[in-house]
Structure formats: C-alpha cells, structure tokens
Design an enzyme around this catalytic site. Structure first.
Site, PDB file in Angstrom:
ATOM      1  N   HIS A  62       1.534  42.217  -7.477  1.00 16.69           N
ATOM      2  CA  HIS A  62       0.240  42.183  -6.770  1.00 16.69           C
ATOM      3  C   HIS A  62      -0.246  43.596  -6.418  1.00 16.69           C
ATOM      4  CE1 HIS A  62      -2.944  41.305  -3.946  1.00 16.69           C
ATOM      5  NE2 HIS A  62      -2.242  41.814  -2.944  1.00 16.69           N
ATOM      6  N   HIS A  87      -0.163  48.965   0.102  1.00 21.32           N
ATOM      7  CA  HIS A  87      -1.021  48.331   1.112  1.00 21.32           C
ATOM      8  C   HIS A  87      -0.363  47.215   1.913  1.00 21.32           C
ATOM      9  CE1 HIS A  87      -1.992  45.273  -2.033  1.00 21.32           C
ATOM     10  NE2 HIS A  87      -2.289  44.505  -1.012  1.00 21.32           N
ATOM     11  N   ASP A  88       0.684  46.568   1.377  1.00 20.76           N
ATOM     12  CA  ASP A  88       1.364  45.499   2.121  1.00 20.76           C
ATOM     13  C   ASP A  88       2.706  45.932   2.694  1.00 20.76           C
ATOM     14  OD1 ASP A  88      -0.501  43.461   1.968  1.00 20.76           O
ATOM     15  OD2 ASP A  88       0.156  42.816  -0.016  1.00 20.76           O
ATOM     16  N   GLU A  91       2.876  45.900   6.624  1.00 14.80           N
ATOM     17  CA  GLU A  91       2.704  44.542   7.163  1.00 14.80           C
ATOM     18  C   GLU A  91       3.904  43.638   6.853  1.00 14.80           C
ATOM     19  OE1 GLU A  91      -0.570  40.915   7.037  1.00 14.80           O
ATOM     20  OE2 GLU A  91      -0.914  42.732   5.887  1.00 14.80           O
ATOM     21  N   ASP A  92       4.468  43.758   5.649  1.00 20.09           N
ATOM     22  CA  ASP A  92       5.477  42.790   5.199  1.00 20.09           C
ATOM     23  C   ASP A  92       6.916  43.293   5.209  1.00 20.09           C
ATOM     24  OD1 ASP A  92       3.352  41.147   4.760  1.00 20.09           O
ATOM     25  OD2 ASP A  92       3.275  41.414   2.588  1.00 20.09           O
ATOM     26  N   ASP A 154      -8.086  44.302  -3.320  1.00 23.56           N
ATOM     27  CA  ASP A 154      -7.050  43.335  -2.901  1.00 23.56           C
ATOM     28  C   ASP A 154      -7.619  41.915  -2.927  1.00 23.56           C
ATOM     29  OD1 ASP A 154      -4.696  42.272  -1.704  1.00 23.56           O
ATOM     30  OD2 ASP A 154      -5.596  42.459   0.282  1.00 23.56           O
TER      31      ASP A 154
END
Length: 747
Positions: A62, A87-88, A91-92, A154
C-alpha cells in the site's frame, strides 16, 4: 504452497514494485535522491513486517502504491515519495515522529506527522470527527501543501482497492471521497485524479447504473468514432500544412459525468449529445507563444466549421484558479452534431492532469521540490483564522470554496477582483474589507443602484455604499455565497449576539436575584421555553423575544405529559448509543431496540418495519428497488436515504460510524409516493389516454398536472406505488401511447 514459498513470493513482489517506483522517479526532472527513498522503503518494510491488507497482500504494497501515485500521477519529488512510504509508520507501528526526524530530517517527519494527525481520528466515534479532522487537514495543509497531496494519493489507492471492504465501510469511504477528496483534487487542479475518485465512488455506490452506462458507451463507440473521423478528416491536412507538431484525439466524458447530466437534465443516455470532446494537444517548443498557437489552431477549425459563439471558453488568457489552461470552442460538425474542441499545449495538458506540480517538469535542470502549489491557500487560510465552531458547518463553508467557479469584477477605480460565480454585492463588500461589509447598505453595479442580494456577473463594475449607522443583520446570511464573507459575517454576528446575551443575563439577574441564579433555575427555564443552550435563552431575553413574568413559580412546576422534563429526555437520547458487534449476515430490521443493531450486517427493510421507529428521508424519498442505506439519528430513528442523495452523501462523509447497510424486502400493502414526468407532442385526447393507462394499471394517483405549449406537452404525475418495478412498468405502458416522447421518474 508452504509458508516459506509464500514469503519468498511476497518479497519478490514487493521488490519488483519498489524497483518500478525507483524507475518512475528516475524518469522525472527532480534531483536524484535515490538513497533516501531506499532508506525510507527499508524502514517502512521492516516496520510493517508481517502485517497484511484485507486483500491478503503484504501491507507494504500500500505505501509503495501511494508513493508511485505521488511520483507518477502527481509529479512530486523525493520528500513526498519518502513521506508516502512512511505515511502509516507512526500510526500503525512503534516508530514516533521524533524517530523519523532523527533519521530523515524535519521536513519528511513534519509531513508524516501531518498525515498521522489527519488519519488518526478520521474514523472515530465523535459525531463530527471526520469534519473536524478535515479542518485539521486544511490547517496542516497551510504549512505544507504536500500533506494533502500525499493524503489524496492515499485515498486514491484506498478507492482502487475498495472492493475488499465491508459494505457499510464502502458506503462511508465512497461518500467521504465524493464529498471531500474529489472536490479537493479538483481545487488543486488534479483533474485525472478527481475524475477517477468520482468514477470509483460512483461505481461502488451505483454498480448497476455504472455498468449500464459503460455498456452503452461500448455499444455506441463506433458511432462516436465515425463522427470523430469525419470531423478530423479536413482538419488534419490543414494543421499539417502549417507544420504544427500535435496530436488530435477524441476523449469520452467520464461515466459519472454522463450519469450526472442524465439526472440533472432528466434525460436518458441517448439524449446526451456531448459524450465526447476532441482534444488537440500541440508540443511546447522553446520560445513559442502558446497563446498565439492556440488561436492559430482555433482559426483553422473555424475556417472549416461553423462556430457556436456562446460556447467559447478562453482559459488561456486567464487560467482557472487551479491552474487549468485551454481554449474551448464548439462547432457544428459534418454529421450535424455539435462537437466540442479543447486546444492546449503539452505543458497545459500536463498541468490539467497533474495540477501545479507539473510546472516543475518544465523547469531548467534538476530541481528541488518546493511549495509552488500554495498560491490558492490564501483564501483557505483566511477562513481558518476564524473557524466556525461547528465542524460540520465548517465543512460546508470550505465546500463553498472548493466548488466555486470564478467571475471577474472591477472596483470603481478599475482594479480587478476575482470572485466565486454567483457572488452577491454583499460578498464583494466583505471581499474588500470586513468594515465595508459590516456597514454596507447597498451597491451601485454599473452605476445602477442594487440591493445587497444582487448577484454579480463577470465584467461588472461595483461601488459599495456604506453607512456608519448600519450593522450586520442575521438575514444577511441568506445574501452570502462566498466562504470568506460568510466567515466574516458570522464572526461579527457572534460578537453582537454575545453583547445582547449579556443584557439578557442582566435582566434575569434583576428578576431572580443573583443569589438565586443557579444552574438548576436556568435548566428549568430552558426546559419550559424548549431552548437547548443558555446563551440562546439569554439572547432571547436581551432581544425581548422572551419576556419573563414577575412570578416564575409556574414555570418551575411545568412538566411534560409523562411527568419527566425535556432535560431528562435529552439526557436519555444522548446516553442511548448504538453498540458494535462482529458479523456479516443478513437479517430483518427490527428497530425496537437499536442497541442490538450490528453495523456489519445487511438489514432487510420488511413491510411491518414501517410501524416502528425508522422513516424514509424526505430529501430523496427512496422507494423499494432503489439502492439505499440507513443513518442512525440522535432521536433514535433510522433514516432511509437513497445512495445518491446529496444529504445522504454529507451524512456518509461526516457520520460514517452511524451508517447501516440496508436492502428492501417485499411490499404489497405499504405504498410510497413517486413522481413521473411525461413529455411529448400534444393532441386531442392525450390526457384521457394517459389517465386510462394509469387507472388500468391499478395505481393510486395523488395529483396529475399537464401543460401544453405550442403543440408540446409536459405532464407531472404523483402516484402511490409499491416499488420501482411498478414505476418502470407504468412508464413502459405510457411510452407506448401515440405522441409520448419520454417518461422519466423524478429523482
């Protein structure tokens, strides 16, 4: 295949995709910063190790896909590509923004931080969380436009892989995309991405209609091809003769645009005549006057074909605010069809598809990624300085700007001002200055006196008339169309309201006495007057809308019929929230207890459900057979909306956690109101023939109105039906009547 083989295959697929990203980057005009991109990839790959998407592929696919969109489809450089890959991560995974700052520097870390702030609450439980996060997104965007560009990339990849999501989540994401991201992409000039976002949202929300239009486009392709070839036949030799380097091609409208036009005009596919446009793109050459070249090509075409004068659009001399440049004209083609032609240079074409980012491609030498894209942020920043406290209203305010088209008006001294299409004299007053807007009493447009609500046109010269004794009025909100003016006016009205509310509070203190003015006393007064906020109550007192009696005892004893106060009922409604479960079955909808609702199920709207606490939304009036979804209101009701309802679109974008997937059951007793429009050639006995068919079909008519003008008639029939099938059957029967040209259901 064993686990080890699967891991090897996954690693190969990931490496292949990453190398494709590097190849995309090396084809651009940006500085070669491959090492930092590789470093970002390896960190992201390690951070997401073991994680998989719903589709089953490794999660790292992704971020790579988003980075490829950022690079190839938007045209950004290494900073944005690294931010897309990472980008994630914050957050993850366990990585923090500080970690990224140490490894990649401030700029990449700031963009990732901005993206994390936007995403973290986008699917939260708070009623206005999505709109509030949209505001955060815009605030972040004011610092670095690349945040929103990576976010759009995204969202585009999420939409491309939406098929693996649960139906309720698809509704929410598709609605949010149509409401927020497509207009944002449009405002930034990302035409290709905006079109794809709209197409994908429409495809998932209206699968049958989408497939039907695609099928009709395919079956009519040969007709359009012939029209294009006949049109191009005499044009090509003339352009070749002048030595232009160019390409000429036909481009179809998007499926969503065609459907939108069918709905707005109330016509079938066969009556949409501008399905394709001819695009002439000439190569940009050093020292070339692109504007002159556009008009040279225009001259060639108009020498051959008759021009439609009212359809010339010159966006070469004055580009749109999103950077779009082209010369549009419409001519009568050789087959008796109007043909639209779009003339643009290769540079203009790139900017139309990729937005301002494409400008970088035309800079000399290797370039550093910079902030050329924030020219349009001035207006947005002004709105952000005085945000509406209600996040949903704020979202609507921003949308006023996102969808606007420009007009050009002049001050009395001849200064040019760009305004949104539909702007009024009052909008113009606030555009000049807040004080001018607040004290505006009228305007002179082209030396003629007009009211504040007067709509301006391009080329108008506007003089604003003011008076020191004038002050803003609440009804002015109805005269305003621009986001900037609305924000300024609301700010002034808010200050005025506070001053009046202070007077109201003083009046109450005088009657009750300061010692007795407790929150309990105020709650009882609010309960009696059915007002929810004490500020509104004080304002009504100060404004003399409410005049309190000398004795307040009778107000304090007032109760509802059931003996409980409205305050208690309001508390119960707030406390009564829907629970969540994990499941994916289909079952009947029983709304006696909304706590049992599972939002992952598809519920059937059975006929006896109409006796319970859910209702058809009056904004779109769906009937059995229409695609619908449910929305759980604060009043513990379920509103049933059509999937294409504009109000429903806003609900899906703003309250995603309250959306239910619904399907209709069978309806034999319960009837729904529907309206059909009949058009055709009038004759004696036409009304009689139409009513005969309707009566024979055993449908109950609510109203029937037919008007005839110069031999053409239009009829509007409101009737009660059990489902879409009833409407379709009736329409096909009426269409058989001699002289009837079209029958359409009014959406």
């Amino acid at each position: 295949m064993d686990k080890e083989d699967k891991t090897k295959d996954d690693d190969l697929m990931v490496e292949r995709e990453f190398e494709a990203l590097i190849n995309d980057y090396l084809k651009t005009n940006h500085r070669r910063k491959v090492e930092i991109i590789r470093k970002a990839f390896h960190l992201a790959k390690e951070a997401h190790k073991g994680a998989r998407r719903r589709s089953g592929e490794p999660y790292i696919m992704h971020p790579i896909a988003v980075a490829r969109i950022v690079c190839s489809e938007i045209g950004l450089g290494s900073t944005s590509i690294c931010a897309a890959l990472l980008h994630d991560v914050v957050e993850d995974t366990d990585y923090t923004v500080e970690d990224l700052k140490k490894i990649f520097g401030d700029k990449i870390a700031e963009i990732v931080d901005g993206l994390t702030k936007i995403s973290s609450g986008m699917f939260g439980d708070n009623v206005s969380s999505q709109a509030e996060n949209f505001r955060k997104l815009l605030l972040t965007m004011a610092d670095d436009i690349r945040v929103i560009l990576v976010k759009i990339a995204d969202r585009l990849h999420n939409m491309r892989t939406l098929g693996s999501m649960a139906p309720a989540k698809r509704h929410k994401i598709a609605g949010e995309t149509m409401y927020i991201y497509a207009p944002l992409a449009h405002r930034l000039g990302l035409f290709a991405i905006k079109t794809e976002l709209e197409e994908l949202s429409f495809k998932y929300e209206n699968t049958e209609e989408y497939n039907e239009i695609v099928s009709k486009l395919e079956s009519s392709l040969s007709i359009r091809k012939n029209i294009f070839e006949h049109f191009a036949e005499p044009v090509v030799p003339k352009l070749d003769e002048l030595g232009f380097k160019y390409e000429i091609r036909a481009r179809d409208k998007s499926v969503y645009s065609i459907w939108n036009k069918m709905k707005s005009k109330g016509v079938p596919f066969e009556e949409i005549y501008d399905i394709f446009a001819v695009r002439i793109i000439f190569d940009s050459e050093p020292g070339m006057d692109e504007k002159k070249r556009c008009w040279d090509i225009y001259s060639v075409i108009t020498d051959i074909y008759k021009l439609r004068p009212d359809r010339i659009r010159d966006w070469v001399s004055r580009p749109k605010s999103n950077g779009y440049q082209a010369l549009h004209l419409t001519v009568m083609g050789p087959d008796g069809e109007w043909v639209e032609i779009q003339i643009r240079s290769r540079r203009m074409d790139d900017i139309a598809e990729k937005g301002f980012a494409a400008h970088w491609k035309y800079k000399e030498g290797k370039i550093e990624e910079d902030n050329e894209l924030d020219k349009w942020l001035k207006t947005i920043t002004e709105i952000l300085e005085h945000p509406n406290p209600n996040a949903i209203d704020f979202l609507d305010t921003i949308k006023l700007n996102l969808f606007s088209q420009e007009i050009f008006v002049f001050t009395p001294k001849g200064d040019l001002r760009t305004m949104a299409q539909g702007s009024t004299a009052l909008d113009f007053a606030y555009e000049l200055h807040t004080n001018i807007g607040d004290h505006c009493i009228g305007a002179k447009v082209n030396h003629k006196l007009v009211p504040l609500s007067h709509k301006l046109n391009s080329g108008d010269q506007v003089e604003i008339l003011t008076s020191k004794s004038q002050s803003p009025q609440p009804e002015w909100l109805g005269f305003i169309t621009s986001a900037k003016a609305r924000t300024k006016l609301e700010s002034t009205l808010k200050k005025q309201k506070k001053e009046v509310a202070k007077k109201g509070e003083a009046i109450l203190k005088e009657i009750v006495g300061e010692a007795e003015l407790t929150s309990s006393t105020i709650d009882k007064l609010l309960d009696f007057y059915k007002i929810t906020k004490k500020e509104d109550f004080f304002f009504a007192l100060g404004n003399k809308t409410i005049v309190l009696p000398a004795n307040l005892d009778k107000l304090f004893n007032q109760k509802d019929k059931d003996g409980s106060s409205n305050i208690f009922m309001r508390y119960m409604k707030q406390a009564f929230r829907v629970g969540k479960k994990e499941s994916g079955d289909t079952e009947s909808l029983d709304t006696d207890d909304l706590d049992t609702i599972d939002k992952k199920k598809t519920y059937i709207l059975e006929e006896d459900s109409f006796k319970k606490n859910f209702r058809i939304a009056s904004c779109c009036n769906p009937i059995p057979g229409d695609k619908v979804f449910g929305f759980i209101t604060d009043n513990n009701e379920i509103q049933v909306h059509g999937v294409n309802c504009p109000v429903g679109l806003k609900l899906k974008a703003s309250f995603g956690d309250k959306i239910l997937t619904l399907e209709w059951g069978r309806y034999a007793q319960y009837s729904f109101l529907s309206t059909i429009i009949i058009r055709g050639i009038d004759r004696v006995g036409m009304l009689n023939d139409i009513t005969k068919v309707i009566i024979t079909d055993s449908v109950n008519i609510k109203s029937l109105n037919i008007e005839s003008n110069d031999g053409i008639f239009e009829g509007k029939v409101s009737l009660y039906v059990h489902s879409v099938v009833d409407v379709q059957k009736l329409c096909s029967q009426i269409l058989k009547i001699e002289g009837v040209q079209s029958v359409n259901r009014l959406s």
